[in-house]
Every structure is written in C-alpha cells, then in structure tokens.
Design a protein around this motif. Structure first.
Motif, PDB file in Angstrom:
ATOM      1  N   THR A 112      42.099  37.966  47.767  1.00  0.00           N
ATOM      2  CA  THR A 112      42.344  38.973  46.741  1.00  0.00           C
ATOM      3  C   THR A 112      43.232  38.354  45.685  1.00  0.00           C
ATOM      4  O   THR A 112      44.390  38.000  45.943  1.00  0.00           O
ATOM      5  CB  THR A 112      43.009  40.215  47.358  1.00  0.00           C
ATOM      6  N   TRP A 113      42.689  38.235  44.507  1.00  0.00           N
ATOM      7  CA  TRP A 113      43.447  37.619  43.410  1.00  0.00           C
ATOM      8  C   TRP A 113      44.402  38.663  42.823  1.00  0.00           C
ATOM      9  O   TRP A 113      44.015  39.796  42.589  1.00  0.00           O
ATOM     10  CB  TRP A 113      42.488  37.094  42.352  1.00  0.00           C
ATOM     11  N   PRO A 114      45.639  38.292  42.569  1.00  0.00           N
ATOM     12  CA  PRO A 114      46.606  39.303  42.102  1.00  0.00           C
ATOM     13  C   PRO A 114      46.338  39.793  40.679  1.00  0.00           C
ATOM     14  O   PRO A 114      46.807  40.842  40.317  1.00  0.00           O
ATOM     15  CB  PRO A 114      47.939  38.561  42.200  1.00  0.00           C
ATOM     16  N   TRP A 115      45.592  39.051  39.865  1.00  0.00           N
ATOM     17  CA  TRP A 115      45.408  39.456  38.479  1.00  0.00           C
ATOM     18  C   TRP A 115      44.108  40.228  38.248  1.00  0.00           C
ATOM     19  O   TRP A 115      43.765  40.549  37.134  1.00  0.00           O
ATOM     20  CB  TRP A 115      45.449  38.245  37.550  1.00  0.00           C
ATOM     21  N   THR A 116      43.346  40.509  39.324  1.00  0.00           N
ATOM     22  CA  THR A 116      42.115  41.271  39.115  1.00  0.00           C
ATOM     23  C   THR A 116      42.325  42.719  39.471  1.00  0.00           C
ATOM     24  O   THR A 116      43.208  43.124  40.152  1.00  0.00           O
ATOM     25  CB  THR A 116      40.979  40.713  39.972  1.00  0.00           C
TER      26      THR A 116
END
Length: 55
Positions: free
Chosen positions: A51-55
């Motif tokens: 899980t990418w933090p910026w999406t």
C-alpha cells in the motif's frame, strides 16, 4: 584498410563454427547432467500488495 578484407577471417570463422557445431557440440551434449532438475511442485507464495502512502 586490411581489416575490412573478409577473405582470411571469414574462412577462419566459418571453420571454427563448423568445428564447434559438428564435432564439439554433440560430444558435449552427450554427457549426462550431474545435477538433474528435481520434480518438485513449485511453491506458491501468498503475497499482499504494497500500500503506497501517497495513493
């Protein structure tokens, strides 16, 4: 320029490839592999997506 003259080099290359293809390669391929591949079922890993933090 003498290196552009393919006459001696082409014959040497052709002779070496024919020697390798007709004489050396069948002799090498006739050997039995010392480490045969195993017949195990491939493992499947349960992975979770990142899980990418910026999406």
């Amino acid at each position: 320029m003498p290196q552009l003259n393919p006459h001696p080099w082409f014959f040497i290359m052709l002779t070496s490839w024919l020697t390798f293809s007709l004489i050396i390669q069948p002799k090498l391929l006739s050997f039995v592999s010392t480490n045969p591949p195993s017949h195990k079922a491939p493992k499947t890993f349960n992975t979770t997506p990142w899980t990418w933090p910026w999406t």
